[in-house]
Design a protein around this motif. Structure first.
Motif, short mmCIF file in Angstrom:
data_model
loop_
_atom_site.label_atom_id
_atom_site.label_comp_id
_atom_site.label_asym_id
_atom_site.label_seq_id
_atom_site.Cartn_x
_atom_site.Cartn_y
_atom_site.Cartn_z
N VAL A 93 0.85 -1.20 0.00
CA VAL A 93 0.00 0.00 0.00
C VAL A 93 0.88 1.25 0.00
N PRO A 94 0.34 2.41 -0.40
CA PRO A 94 1.12 3.64 -0.33
C PRO A 94 1.43 4.01 1.11
N LYS A 95 2.44 4.84 1.29
CA LYS A 95 2.94 5.14 2.63
C LYS A 95 1.88 5.74 3.56
N ASP A 96 0.92 6.48 3.01
CA ASP A 96 -0.10 7.13 3.82
C ASP A 96 -1.42 6.37 3.86
N SER A 97 -1.39 5.11 3.48
CA SER A 97 -2.62 4.32 3.41
C SER A 97 -3.28 4.17 4.78
N GLU A 98 -4.61 4.09 4.76
CA GLU A 98 -5.36 3.83 5.99
C GLU A 98 -5.14 2.41 6.49
N PHE A 99 -4.65 1.54 5.61
CA PHE A 99 -4.40 0.15 5.99
C PHE A 99 -2.97 0.06 6.56
N LYS A 100 -2.89 0.06 7.86
CA LYS A 100 -1.58 0.02 8.52
C LYS A 100 -1.04 -1.40 8.64
N THR A 101 -1.95 -2.37 8.68
CA THR A 101 -1.57 -3.78 8.81
C THR A 101 -2.36 -4.63 7.83
N LEU A 102 -1.94 -5.86 7.66
CA LEU A 102 -2.69 -6.78 6.80
C LEU A 102 -4.07 -7.05 7.39
N ASP A 103 -4.16 -7.06 8.70
CA ASP A 103 -5.44 -7.28 9.37
C ASP A 103 -6.43 -6.16 9.05
N ASP A 104 -5.93 -4.92 8.96
CA ASP A 104 -6.80 -3.80 8.58
C ASP A 104 -7.39 -4.04 7.20
N LEU A 105 -6.56 -4.53 6.29
CA LEU A 105 -7.01 -4.76 4.91
C LEU A 105 -8.02 -5.90 4.85
N THR A 106 -7.76 -7.00 5.54
CA THR A 106 -8.69 -8.14 5.50
C THR A 106 -10.04 -7.78 6.12
N LYS A 107 -10.02 -6.98 7.16
CA LYS A 107 -11.29 -6.55 7.78
C LYS A 107 -12.10 -5.71 6.80
N ALA A 108 -11.44 -4.79 6.10
CA ALA A 108 -12.14 -3.95 5.13
C ALA A 108 -12.70 -4.79 3.99
N LEU A 109 -11.94 -5.78 3.53
CA LEU A 109 -12.40 -6.66 2.46
C LEU A 109 -13.63 -7.46 2.87
N ASN A 110 -13.63 -7.94 4.09
CA ASN A 110 -14.75 -8.75 4.54
C ASN A 110 -15.99 -7.91 4.82
N GLU A 111 -15.80 -6.67 5.24
CA GLU A 111 -16.94 -5.79 5.47
C GLU A 111 -17.58 -5.38 4.16
N ASP A 112 -16.74 -5.07 3.15
CA ASP A 112 -17.25 -4.67 1.84
C ASP A 112 -16.15 -4.89 0.81
N PRO A 113 -16.18 -6.02 0.09
CA PRO A 113 -15.11 -6.32 -0.87
C PRO A 113 -14.92 -5.23 -1.93
N ARG A 114 -15.97 -4.49 -2.24
CA ARG A 114 -15.88 -3.48 -3.29
C ARG A 114 -15.30 -2.16 -2.78
N SER A 115 -15.02 -2.08 -1.50
CA SER A 115 -14.48 -0.84 -0.94
C SER A 115 -12.98 -0.71 -1.15
N VAL A 116 -12.33 -1.79 -1.57
CA VAL A 116 -10.88 -1.78 -1.76
C VAL A 116 -10.56 -2.03 -3.24
N ILE A 117 -9.72 -1.17 -3.80
CA ILE A 117 -9.33 -1.33 -5.21
C ILE A 117 -7.87 -1.80 -5.28
N PHE A 118 -7.67 -2.95 -5.91
CA PHE A 118 -6.33 -3.50 -6.13
C PHE A 118 -5.86 -3.13 -7.53
N ALA A 119 -4.54 -3.05 -7.70
CA ALA A 119 -3.98 -2.79 -9.03
C ALA A 119 -2.79 -3.71 -9.26
N GLY A 120 -2.63 -4.11 -10.51
CA GLY A 120 -1.50 -4.95 -10.89
C GLY A 120 -1.30 -4.90 -12.38
N GLY A 121 -0.32 -5.62 -12.85
CA GLY A 121 -0.03 -5.63 -14.27
C GLY A 121 -0.86 -6.64 -15.04
#
Length: 242
Positions: free
Chosen positions: A46-74
């Motif tokens: 994640v970017p340095k100023d992301s609201e997701f400070k830990t992996l647990d923060d990210l997994t909680k957000a995904l489970n609450e609303d999978p569409r609230s998180v946008i992933f990017a890749g090649g």
């Protein structure tokens, strides 16, 4: 099919393509898988100023609303970078994987630029791509998708596994040979690649190309490839690709 001097390079992109039917009529058991020499492990960053400070923060957000998180890749959707996201979300407990949002860019560099710029939430790529942005302080790697932590300057990056998300996503580099070669030929290529993997020249080549140790040979490697193809097939079918 019986050419004992034919050695073909392959990677996780090969097994992902086989799993998704990109090579019509081809299956992983039509060749002899010889060995893997190294891997570029996946990361969740994640970017340095992301609201997701830990992996647990990210997994909680995904489970609450999978569409609230946008992933990017090649690459394209259902590419290896996208599959890493789905594998992670699946292990994190997301039930409807079709709800997970992924933006595909032409390459990892472009995706990283969007993430670092704050336009996208999470980067899914490989450690070799993310390393420079991490060193500059622009990117925080929440998890490495490997069995164990890496060595050296990367040793402080925790694995997803140690944080409770059991995901292994190596973009391995390896080889296969034709199906109808002799046992002597199989042994020759297996032992030759094993010798190569232990050489100083190969270790230097790995370091300069951002590869990490990932050594498998013979039956162990073949089973690994078959299992990886099956896992990706199952994941793709759940996404409606099968």
């Amino acid at each position: 099919p019986a050419d004992e001097q034919l050695l073909v390079a392959a990677s996780t992109v090969t097994s992902a393509g086989l799993a998704q039917g990109l090579f019509q009529g081809m299956t992983a058991d039509q060749v002899n898988w010889v060995a893997a020499l190294g891997a570029d492990y996946g990361v969740i960053a994640v970017p340095k100023d992301s609201e997701f400070k830990t992996l647990d923060d990210l997994t909680k957000a995904l489970n609450e609303d999978p569409r609230s998180v946008i992933f990017a890749g090649g690459d394209a959707k259902r590419s290896w970078d996208h599959l890493k996201v789905l594998m992670f979300a699946d292990k994190a407990g997301v039930e409807d994987l079709s709800q997970v949002r992924y933006l595909a860019y032409e390459g990892g560099g472009e995706a990283l630029t969007q993430v670092v710029g704050g336009h996208v939430d999470v980067f899914s790529g490989d450690i070799s791509e993310a390393k420079g942005f991490r060193e500059s302080g622009d990117l925080r790697i929440l998890a490495l998708l490997s069995d164990e932590r890496l060595e050296g300057d990367l040793a402080d990056i925790p694995t997803a596994k140690e944080q409770g998300i059991d995901v292994l996503a190596p973009n391995w580099r390896g080889f296969y040979i034709p199906p109808n070669v002799s046992d002597d030929a199989k042994q020759f290529w297996t032992s030759t690649i094993q010798e190569l993997s232990q050489s100083d020249e190969w270790k230097q080549a790995m370091e300069s190309n951002g590869l990490m140790p990932f050594n498998m040979r013979g039956q162990e490697f073949e089973q690994f490839v078959l299992d990886q193809v099956k896992d990706i097939e199952d994941l793709s079918q759940r996404m409606g690709a099968g």
